[in-house]
Scaffold this motif. Structure first.
Motif, short mmCIF file in Angstrom:
data_model
loop_
_atom_site.label_atom_id
_atom_site.label_comp_id
_atom_site.label_asym_id
_atom_site.label_seq_id
_atom_site.Cartn_x
_atom_site.Cartn_y
_atom_site.Cartn_z
N TYR A 1 41.50 33.79 45.11
CA TYR A 1 41.89 34.93 45.76
C TYR A 1 42.01 34.90 47.05
O TYR A 1 41.35 34.07 47.78
N PRO A 2 43.07 35.57 47.82
CA PRO A 2 43.61 35.59 49.12
C PRO A 2 42.05 35.43 50.17
O PRO A 2 42.08 34.70 51.07
N VAL B 1 46.32 37.57 41.21
CA VAL B 1 46.00 37.14 42.85
C VAL B 1 46.73 37.99 43.68
O VAL B 1 46.00 38.57 44.83
N ASP B 2 48.10 38.07 43.47
CA ASP B 2 48.79 38.91 44.49
C ASP B 2 48.42 40.21 44.67
O ASP B 2 49.00 40.85 45.74
N LEU B 3 47.65 40.77 43.70
CA LEU B 3 47.45 42.42 43.75
C LEU B 3 45.90 42.59 44.03
O LEU B 3 45.76 43.81 44.13
N PRO C 1 44.09 41.53 47.57
CA PRO C 1 44.06 40.93 48.70
C PRO C 1 42.66 40.70 49.50
O PRO C 1 42.28 39.97 50.01
N ARG D 1 44.21 29.66 41.10
CA ARG D 1 44.51 29.97 42.46
C ARG D 1 43.36 30.92 42.75
O ARG D 1 42.89 31.75 42.22
#
Length: 230
Positions: A115-116, A216-218, A220, A113
């Motif tokens: 990163y955002p 990834v969620d940590l 941003p 995934r």
């Protein structure tokens, strides 16, 4: 003035799935049957062994894999596979064949995934005329992963350790990227997550920006901060 940016791949631009997700993916509906407790324990052992390429490193390298790990497994696709399948088998899989299945899955786009802030940062850099490179210690080709996630179009250069026979932090791998970018090291920024490997670029005179190797969620916006450095 910064005219180019080099990015590490794993842990910087993209993050591989967890050991639990990888194990669930290879078991599917036809793999060995495991109850919840067995599955959780096996995934935990895989995580501890660092058996997922691009994930956390081993907490302790088994003796029979130590030579492969020590001798720079990212310099050879064959050694890379042997190292990580060895780590997976040492985790006590219910079927030893799962080691190769786990390794094969680790290079599939579905296992990664971005990163955002990866794409918007790369897009903004290209809009500013910045030339971009991937410089990675890796034993397989990440180009299909980058393409699947729409990131390949941003890069002018990919320098991969197993293709060039040199690993970070060796300054030669960063020099190769600067040469391909057509820029002096003083005009190139290195962005990576490894405090030892990626800071090797500083020996050439490159600036270095470090990010954290987090899920990834940590994380941003660590890549977006690169725009403030240009």
């Amino acid at each position: 003035m910064v005219g180019g940016v080099m990015f590490d791949f794993s842990g910087t631009l993209m993050r591989v799935e967890s050991a639990e997700q990888a194990l669930r993916g290879v078991l599917g509906s036809s793999g060995p049957k495991m109850d919840d407790a067995e599955f959780t324990a096996c995934a935990g052992r895989l995580e501890a062994m660092g058996a997922i390429p691009g994930g956390a490193p081993p907490r302790e390298v088994p003796a029979h894999v130590a030579a492969l790990w020590r001798d720079r497994e990212d310099l050879s696709a064959e050694f890379h596979r042997a190292c990580y399948t060895g780590l997976a088998r040492a985790a006590g899989l219910p079927d030893p064949a799962l080691a190769d299945a786990l390794y094969d899955r680790s290079s599939l786009p579905v296992a990664w995934r971005p990163y955002p802030d990866a794409e918007k940062t790369l897009h903004a850099l290209r809009e500013r005329g910045i030339r971009l490179a991937v410089v990675s210690n890796i034993g397989w080709d990440p180009r299909p992963v980058l393409k699947f996630h729409g990131l390949d179009r941003y890069f002018d250069v990919l320098i991969l350790s197993y293709e060039v026979g040199v690993e970070k932090p060796d300054p030669r791998i960063f020099q190769a990227a600067c040469d391909e970018l057509g820029l002096p090291p003083a005009d190139v920024l290195m962005v990576g997550d490894d405090r030892q490997a990626d800071t090797g670029a500083a020996a050439l005179g490159c600036r270095v920006h470090l990010v954290d190797h987090l899920p990834v969620d940590l994380r941003p916006d660590s890549l977006a901060r690169v725009l403030d450095l240009i």
